[in-house]
Scaffold this motif. Structure first.
Motif, PDB file in Angstrom:
ATOM      1  N   ALA A 150       0.823  -1.209   0.000  1.00 40.22           N
ATOM      2  CA  ALA A 150       0.000   0.000   0.000  1.00 40.22           C
ATOM      3  C   ALA A 150       0.858   1.260   0.000  1.00 40.22           C
ATOM      4  CB  ALA A 150      -0.938  -0.007   1.200  1.00 40.22           C
ATOM      5  N   ARG A 151       1.974   1.235   0.721  1.00 36.29           N
ATOM      6  CA  ARG A 151       2.871   2.415   0.719  1.00 36.29           C
ATOM      7  C   ARG A 151       3.376   2.708  -0.688  1.00 36.29           C
ATOM      8  NH1 ARG A 151       4.680   0.058   5.431  1.00 36.29           N
ATOM      9  NH2 ARG A 151       6.532  -0.797   4.439  1.00 36.29           N
ATOM     10  N   TYR A 152       3.701   1.678  -1.437  1.00 40.78           N
ATOM     11  CA  TYR A 152       4.160   1.880  -2.814  1.00 40.78           C
ATOM     12  C   TYR A 152       3.009   2.276  -3.732  1.00 40.78           C
ATOM     13  CZ  TYR A 152       8.858   0.411  -1.735  1.00 40.78           C
ATOM     14  OH  TYR A 152      10.128   0.352  -1.216  1.00 40.78           O
ATOM     15  N   ALA A 153       1.846   1.676  -3.534  1.00 41.29           N
ATOM     16  CA  ALA A 153       0.674   2.034  -4.351  1.00 41.29           C
ATOM     17  C   ALA A 153       0.325   3.506  -4.156  1.00 41.29           C
ATOM     18  CB  ALA A 153      -0.518   1.148  -3.989  1.00 41.29           C
ATOM     19  N   PHE A 199       0.730   0.559 -11.806  1.00 42.00           N
ATOM     20  CA  PHE A 199       1.302   0.019 -10.575  1.00 42.00           C
ATOM     21  C   PHE A 199       1.751  -1.432 -10.767  1.00 42.00           C
ATOM     22  CE2 PHE A 199       0.285  -2.471  -6.684  1.00 42.00           C
ATOM     23  CZ  PHE A 199       1.298  -2.006  -5.863  1.00 42.00           C
ATOM     24  N   MET A 200       0.866  -2.247 -11.328  1.00 43.98           N
ATOM     25  CA  MET A 200       1.173  -3.670 -11.499  1.00 43.98           C
ATOM     26  C   MET A 200       2.371  -3.882 -12.429  1.00 43.98           C
ATOM     27  SD  MET A 200      -0.932  -5.179  -9.531  1.00 43.98           S
ATOM     28  CE  MET A 200      -1.326  -6.848  -9.967  1.00 43.98           C
ATOM     29  N   ASN A 201       2.391  -3.160 -13.547  1.00 43.13           N
ATOM     30  CA  ASN A 201       3.482  -3.332 -14.503  1.00 43.13           C
ATOM     31  C   ASN A 201       4.827  -2.885 -13.929  1.00 43.13           C
ATOM     32  OD1 ASN A 201       1.753  -4.340 -16.459  1.00 43.13           O
ATOM     33  ND2 ASN A 201       1.399  -2.336 -17.382  1.00 43.13           N
ATOM     34  N   LYS A 202       4.793  -1.834 -13.128  1.00 44.47           N
ATOM     35  CA  LYS A 202       6.033  -1.264 -12.605  1.00 44.47           C
ATOM     36  C   LYS A 202       6.542  -1.987 -11.359  1.00 44.47           C
ATOM     37  CE  LYS A 202       8.035   3.150 -11.207  1.00 44.47           C
ATOM     38  NZ  LYS A 202       7.773   4.565 -10.954  1.00 44.47           N
ATOM     39  N   LEU A 203       5.633  -2.379 -10.452  1.00 51.06           N
ATOM     40  CA  LEU A 203       6.081  -2.827  -9.133  1.00 51.06           C
ATOM     41  C   LEU A 203       5.669  -4.230  -8.700  1.00 51.06           C
ATOM     42  CD1 LEU A 203       5.419   0.538  -7.272  1.00 51.06           C
ATOM     43  CD2 LEU A 203       7.638  -0.443  -7.837  1.00 51.06           C
ATOM     44  N   TRP A 208       8.503  -7.002  -8.335  1.00 51.97           N
ATOM     45  CA  TRP A 208       9.474  -6.565  -7.333  1.00 51.97           C
ATOM     46  C   TRP A 208       8.888  -6.699  -5.923  1.00 51.97           C
ATOM     47  CZ3 TRP A 208       9.710  -2.062  -4.158  1.00 51.97           C
ATOM     48  CH2 TRP A 208      10.943  -1.857  -3.544  1.00 51.97           C
ATOM     49  N   LEU A 209       7.612  -6.302  -5.749  1.00 53.32           N
ATOM     50  CA  LEU A 209       6.968  -6.409  -4.435  1.00 53.32           C
ATOM     51  C   LEU A 209       6.715  -7.863  -4.046  1.00 53.32           C
ATOM     52  CD1 LEU A 209       4.574  -3.357  -4.623  1.00 53.32           C
ATOM     53  CD2 LEU A 209       6.434  -3.682  -2.986  1.00 53.32           C
ATOM     54  N   VAL A 210       6.393  -8.712  -4.999  1.00 48.22           N
ATOM     55  CA  VAL A 210       6.244 -10.143  -4.704  1.00 48.22           C
ATOM     56  C   VAL A 210       7.562 -10.683  -4.145  1.00 48.22           C
ATOM     57  CG1 VAL A 210       5.968 -12.438  -5.721  1.00 48.22           C
ATOM     58  CG2 VAL A 210       4.378 -10.617  -6.333  1.00 48.22           C
TER      59      VAL A 210
END
Length: 102
Positions: A26-29, A65-69, A72-74
């Protein structure tokens, strides 16, 4: 409005770790244009099921968001979770309660 929801099955020992991971996501989103809100929810009536819900202005914001992060977040996430389903929801009608600002 666009909602992206992920339904997980999570072992009780992993729930606190999942919640910590969710807050990281959520912080990244929050930094992505078009992000509105994030919710972690427990599915009532179903054992060990939790939902991560992301609210966006539109589908393009979520995809950015999904394409960029996403990958990496997974990799950064520590909880062991089982994905039961992905749900993409598009708003058709909305009724909101007006709140007074103090």
């Amino acid at each position: 409005m666009f909602i992206h929801a992920i339904l997980f099955k999570i072992n009780p020992k992993e729930v606190l770790i999942y919640r910590k991971d969710s807050k990281m996501w959520a912080r990244y989103a929050k930094k992505v244009k078009g992000f509105i809100a994030y919710f972690t929810m427990q599915r009532l009536g179903f054992k060990n099921q939790y939902v991560s819900i992301y609210q966006w202005k539109n589908k393009a914001s979520c995809e950015r968001f999904m394409n960029k992060l996403h990958d990496w977040l997974v990799a950064k996430s520590k909880a062991k979770v089982g994905v039961l389903g992905y749900y993409n929801l598009k708003s058709l009608d909305a009724i909101k309660i007006k709140t007074k600002k103090h």
